[in-house]
Write an enzyme that holds these catalytic residues in place. Structure first.
Site, PDB file in Angstrom:
ATOM      1  N   ASP A   1       0.830  -1.197   0.000  1.00 44.06           N
ATOM      2  CA  ASP A   1       0.000   0.000   0.000  1.00 44.06           C
ATOM      3  C   ASP A   1       0.870   1.254   0.000  1.00 44.06           C
ATOM      4  O   ASP A   1       2.057   1.216   0.345  1.00 44.06           O
ATOM      5  CB  ASP A   1      -0.920   0.011   1.223  1.00 44.06           C
ATOM      6  CG  ASP A   1      -1.976  -1.081   1.150  1.00 44.06           C
ATOM      7  OD1 ASP A   1      -2.253  -1.555   0.028  1.00 44.06           O
ATOM      8  OD2 ASP A   1      -2.505  -1.463   2.211  1.00 44.06           O
ATOM      9  N   LYS A   2       0.255   2.363  -0.353  1.00 43.01           N
ATOM     10  CA  LYS A   2       0.970   3.641  -0.427  1.00 43.01           C
ATOM     11  C   LYS A   2       1.600   4.016   0.908  1.00 43.01           C
ATOM     12  O   LYS A   2       2.730   4.503   0.961  1.00 43.01           O
ATOM     13  CB  LYS A   2      -0.003   4.739  -0.879  1.00 43.01           C
ATOM     14  CG  LYS A   2       0.605   6.124  -0.961  1.00 43.01           C
ATOM     15  CD  LYS A   2      -0.440   7.138  -1.411  1.00 43.01           C
ATOM     16  CE  LYS A   2       0.145   8.546  -1.451  1.00 43.01           C
ATOM     17  NZ  LYS A   2      -0.856   9.546  -1.891  1.00 43.01           N
TER      18      LYS A   2
END
Length: 391
Positions: free
Chosen positions: A178-179
């Protein structure tokens, strides 16, 4: 003598035009000497040029030119005086400024800058795979056209092979993060290597270990969360979508036993192993090992199954609203933050270790160092690694 008379006559003419030229002519006569005339004079052409050049400034004295270095020194002095007059920054304000600066560190940067940063963060490489230490806040993929890790992989591949070397090698993301997640990110160098890794992952041959800091202490301290996950819409003033639990069992009406319910068609099976490494100040350092790859699986299992959301997880700390995470006063005091500034607190989710079968007999085992903000939080909450506790 004729030249002298002519110059004297011209000087009278210029003097009559204004007092400013009298000063200019006097200075010229004082500092200029002629070899033919002992009284000192200026040749006519030079005298005329000097008079024409200084004519616009008539009535004012000569001013020294402002050099660039003088201007730079003046600006620097003004900044120093401003800092000296500014009130001292408290430890709390300094911490907030560091978190804000960190959250914007590598966002919206030039692709070449990001590629060079990733080149310095390579943890392992061979002819098939490359493992990098992914920074916070940078997405692996972004369809909107913003700078992402995938968008700079061609530049990174060129930097690794050498700018002057002609090579057709490429880098392909295998198991995404994920970011807001940091840590070990696996990249394949060929299509064949990518397919091989994906098959190993489907057969549970790739082991990924994460470290998280949770708000609360999971009970029991070790176990397996095996609850399917589904995406649901949250209605209200701010409608949005979140991943949620879709359990296969529920309590009966009397509350003395559980009954099996029909599984939702869109629910995905999700299993996460967890183990508490240390706990202090109402928080815990927890080791996670996902056995499946459902979106936001670990965040949902911790927040909704164990009621211990990850520190900095502003999305899954609440179900019915979008708001910054609410922290207990004791935790805020340890972190040196106020609740009004908690939105700057990053997600404390780190891909600590990655293990996958190697081409030889030995497996590839890579550990990723913790980011600075993660280590600082551990220190502030008095949480220790397992090896530090043994010492």
């Amino acid at each position: 003598l004729a030249t002298l008379k002519l110059l004297n006559r011209l000087s009278v003419i210029f003097i009559d035009r204004g007092p400013g030229l009298n000063v200019i002519i006097s200075r010229v006569k004082t500092h200029t000497k002629c070899r033919l005339c002992p009284q000192g004079s200026l040749p006519f052409s030079q005298f005329e040029a000097a008079g024409t050049r200084h004519a616009p400034d008539a009535g004012t004295e000569d001013k020294p030119r402002l050099r660039a270095i003088d201007l730079a020194r003046k600006i620097k002095q003004q900044r120093t005086e401003t800092r000296a007059q500014a009130p001292p920054v408290s430890a709390q304000q300094k911490r907030v400024m560091e978190l804000k600066r960190f959250s914007q560190q590598l966002q919206n940067v030039h692709p070449n800058v990001l590629a060079k940063h990733l080149r310095r963060s390579v943890l392992y490489q061979d002819k098939d795979v490359v493992i990098i230490n992914k920074p916070y806040g940078v997405p692996v993929r972004d369809d909107s056209g913003a700078t992402s890790i995938s968008s700079v992989l061609p530049v990174l591949s060129k930097l690794m092979d050498g700018v002057k070397v002609k090579s057709d090698s490429q880098l392909l993301p295998c198991l995404s993060l994920d970011k807001e997640t940091t840590g070990a990110l696996l990249l394949a160098r060929t299509e064949e290597a990518l397919e091989k890794i994906l098959n190993q992952h489907r057969n549970n041959q790739v082991r990924r270990t994460y470290w998280v800091i949770t708000v609360g202490v999971p009970v029991p301290s070790e176990g397996l969360i095996d609850i399917p996950i589904i995406e649901r819409e949250v209605t209200g003033p701010q409608p949005h979508f979140k991943m949620a639990l879709s359990p296969l069992f529920r309590m009966n009406d009397t509350g003395d036993s559980v009954i099996k319910v029909r599984a939702h068609r869109q629910a995905q099976s999700a299993a996460t192993k967890y183990r508490v490494l240390d706990s202090s100040s109402g928080c815990s350092l927890v080791e996670l090992q996902p056995l499946s790859g459902v979106k936001h699986q670990m965040r949902v299992h911790l927040a909704f199954a164990l009621a211990c959301p990850i520190l900095g997880d502003h999305k899954y700390s609440h179900w019915s609203k979008l708001a910054p995470q609410k922290l207990p006063e004791r935790v805020l005091g340890r972190l040196g933050l106020e609740q009004s500034k908690i939105r700057y607190l990053p997600l404390h989710l780190h891909a600590r270790q990655l293990t996958l079968p190697g081409t030889s007999q030995n497996d590839i085992n890579v550990s990723s160092p913790l980011p600075k903000y993660f280590s600082q939080t551990l220190s502030q909450l008095h949480l220790k690694f397992p090896d530090e506790k043994e010492e």
